[in-house]
Write an enzyme that holds these catalytic residues in place. Structure first.
Site, PDB file in Angstrom:
ATOM      1  N   ASN A  12      11.708  31.964 -17.701  1.00  0.00           N
ATOM      2  CA  ASN A  12      11.895  30.661 -17.068  1.00  0.00           C
ATOM      3  C   ASN A  12      10.877  30.551 -15.932  1.00  0.00           C
ATOM      4  O   ASN A  12      11.025  31.203 -14.905  1.00  0.00           O
ATOM      5  CB  ASN A  12      13.337  30.559 -16.542  1.00  0.00           C
ATOM      6  N   TRP A  13       9.876  29.726 -16.161  1.00  0.00           N
ATOM      7  CA  TRP A  13       8.796  29.621 -15.168  1.00  0.00           C
ATOM      8  C   TRP A  13       9.189  28.764 -13.966  1.00  0.00           C
ATOM      9  O   TRP A  13       8.452  28.682 -12.992  1.00  0.00           O
ATOM     10  CB  TRP A  13       7.534  29.049 -15.841  1.00  0.00           C
ATOM     11  N   LYS A  14      10.333  28.080 -14.047  1.00  0.00           N
ATOM     12  CA  LYS A  14      10.764  27.212 -12.940  1.00  0.00           C
ATOM     13  C   LYS A  14       9.615  26.263 -12.555  1.00  0.00           C
ATOM     14  O   LYS A  14       8.867  25.856 -13.429  1.00  0.00           O
ATOM     15  CB  LYS A  14      11.280  28.053 -11.773  1.00  0.00           C
ATOM     16  N   HIS A  99      21.279  25.513 -15.308  1.00  0.00           N
ATOM     17  CA  HIS A  99      20.782  26.592 -14.440  1.00  0.00           C
ATOM     18  C   HIS A  99      21.368  26.402 -13.045  1.00  0.00           C
ATOM     19  O   HIS A  99      21.541  25.267 -12.585  1.00  0.00           O
ATOM     20  CB  HIS A  99      19.252  26.559 -14.387  1.00  0.00           C
ATOM     21  N   GLU A 101      20.108  26.569 -10.240  1.00  0.00           N
ATOM     22  CA  GLU A 101      19.258  25.764  -9.348  1.00  0.00           C
ATOM     23  C   GLU A 101      19.446  24.274  -9.612  1.00  0.00           C
ATOM     24  O   GLU A 101      19.338  23.453  -8.697  1.00  0.00           O
ATOM     25  CB  GLU A 101      17.793  26.204  -9.498  1.00  0.00           C
ATOM     26  N   GLU A 169      23.877  34.437 -15.266  1.00  0.00           N
ATOM     27  CA  GLU A 169      22.972  34.638 -14.144  1.00  0.00           C
ATOM     28  C   GLU A 169      23.765  34.578 -12.840  1.00  0.00           C
ATOM     29  O   GLU A 169      24.044  33.479 -12.322  1.00  0.00           O
ATOM     30  CB  GLU A 169      21.901  33.535 -14.114  1.00  0.00           C
ATOM     31  N   GLY A 175      16.229  35.874  -7.901  1.00  0.00           N
ATOM     32  CA  GLY A 175      15.115  35.898  -6.958  1.00  0.00           C
ATOM     33  C   GLY A 175      15.341  36.765  -5.734  1.00  0.00           C
ATOM     34  O   GLY A 175      14.588  36.668  -4.770  1.00  0.00           O
ATOM     35  N   SER A 214      16.777  38.771 -11.332  1.00  0.00           N
ATOM     36  CA  SER A 214      15.970  39.910 -10.893  1.00  0.00           C
ATOM     37  C   SER A 214      15.719  40.951 -11.989  1.00  0.00           C
ATOM     38  O   SER A 214      15.673  42.151 -11.709  1.00  0.00           O
ATOM     39  CB  SER A 214      16.596  40.560  -9.655  1.00  0.00           C
ATOM     40  N   GLY A 235      13.018  35.152 -14.525  1.00  0.00           N
ATOM     41  CA  GLY A 235      12.328  34.178 -13.684  1.00  0.00           C
ATOM     42  C   GLY A 235      10.985  34.721 -13.236  1.00  0.00           C
ATOM     43  O   GLY A 235      10.024  34.791 -14.010  1.00  0.00           O
ATOM     44  N   GLY A 236      10.915  35.159 -11.984  1.00  0.00           N
ATOM     45  CA  GLY A 236       9.660  35.588 -11.358  1.00  0.00           C
ATOM     46  C   GLY A 236       8.798  36.511 -12.208  1.00  0.00           C
ATOM     47  O   GLY A 236       7.583  36.307 -12.312  1.00  0.00           O
TER      48      GLY A 236
HETATM   49  O1  LIG Z   1      16.896  32.259 -12.543  1.00  0.00           O
HETATM   50  C1  LIG Z   1      16.407  33.128 -13.250  1.00  0.00           C
HETATM   51  C2  LIG Z   1      16.025  32.840 -14.634  1.00  0.00           C
HETATM   52  O2  LIG Z   1      16.512  31.623 -15.072  1.00  0.00           O
HETATM   53  C3  LIG Z   1      16.178  34.486 -12.734  1.00  0.00           C
HETATM   54  O3  LIG Z   1      15.178  34.446 -11.787  1.00  0.00           O
HETATM   55  P1  LIG Z   1      14.553  35.827 -11.226  1.00  0.00           P
HETATM   56  O4  LIG Z   1      14.229  36.672 -12.440  1.00  0.00           O
HETATM   57  O5  LIG Z   1      13.316  35.399 -10.477  1.00  0.00           O
HETATM   58  O6  LIG Z   1      15.593  36.462 -10.396  1.00  0.00           O
END
Ligand SMILES: O=C(CO)COP(=O)(O)O
Length: 256
Positions: A12-14, A99, A101, A169, A175, A214, A235-236
């Site tokens: 997920n590149w956000k 999600h 967020e 999640e 993050g 993470s 994510g990251g």
């Molecule tokens: O929200 C995430 C994937 O959707 C997880 O993010 P991180 O891997 O950066 O913690």
């Protein structure tokens, strides 16, 4: 792992990435070999602006493409929003809904997430439905209660394994570099599996349940080896092709 479920590592590149980053990522990802392809599916969910670019990259590799959100309606006067049909038209095979967020930043409720998942299905997309407890809920021992409510409220009736993925999640793990213990992940994933089986029978037994929060190359083997963890939502660490592939590499070890 769950026997007979093909794992998926999804990135997920956000709100990250420009056309140049997609091209760079594409060049790197072509290198992943047939042996790994046999073991694990890979998906990238870029921002909407890059879904088309990634669907071109996907033609050259075994990557699939997902969106990060869609509107619950199929079309209409909703400035700035994107429908599931538009995602599909741009080459996406899936879309993330609910999600944390989106739930936090845009006040999305379980009911809204459920309507988005239904929109995804109407457009022929797989819905990746996210659930997860906050830090306060975990401290109050409310994790399973919260996850149970989110599953019941966010997943529409009639879910089938071919078009549904659940992503667990924990909000506090996103993050932050913090992850639950393997035992805690096993407990939540086992609970999700039971709820899916109770509601959807055999389809629930075969639905992929991803862990996100993470995930990194250094913890991927431990997390992906947990019972009922059928892959990762990253994510990251998905922004760098070498890290993303290193996470997928966990499956070479786990499935050997
Ligand atoms: O929200 C995430 C994937 O959707 C997880 O993010 P991180 O891997 O950066 O913690």
């Amino acid at each position: 792992m769950t026997p007979d479920i093909r794992p998926l590592v999804a990135g997920n590149w956000k709100m990250n990435g420009l056309r140049a980053s997609a091209a760079e990522f594409g060049a790197m990802i072509e290198g992943y070999d047939d042996d790994l392809k046999e073991r694990v599916d890979l998906m990238i969910c870029p921002p909407s602006t890059l879904v088309m670019a990634f669907s071109q990259i996907a033609l050259q590799s075994s990557l699939s493409v997902g969106g990060q959100d869609c509107h619950a309606k199929d079309s209409g006067a909703h400035t700035g929003d994107i429908s599931a049909g538009m995602m599909a038209d741009s080459g996406a095979a899936a879309v993330i809904v609910g999600h944390s967020e989106r739930r936090q930043d845009h006040g999305e409720t379980d009911e809204m997430v459920r309507a988005k998942a239904e929109a995804a299905w109407r457009a022929g997309l797989t819905a990746i439905v996210c659930v997860g407890e906050t830090e306060a809920e975990r401290k109050d021992d409310k994790t399973l209660e919260r996850i149970g409510a989110q599953l019941a409220g966010s997943i529409p009736d009639g879910a089938m394994a071919a078009r549904m993925i659940v992503a667990y999640e924990p909000v506090w793990a996103i993050g932050t570099g913090m992850t639950p213990t393997a035992k805690d992940v096993a407990e939540v994933h086992g609970f999700i599996r039971e709820r899916l089986k109770d509601r959807f029978g055999e389809e629930g037994a075969r639905t992929r349940v991803l862990y996100g929060g993470s995930v990194k190359p250094s913890n991927a083997v431990e997390l992906m080896a947990v019972a009922n963890v059928d892959g990762a939502l990253v994510g990251g660490a998905s922004l760098k092709a070498s890290d993303f592939l290193a996470i997928a590499e966990a499956y070479r070890q786990i499935t050997s």
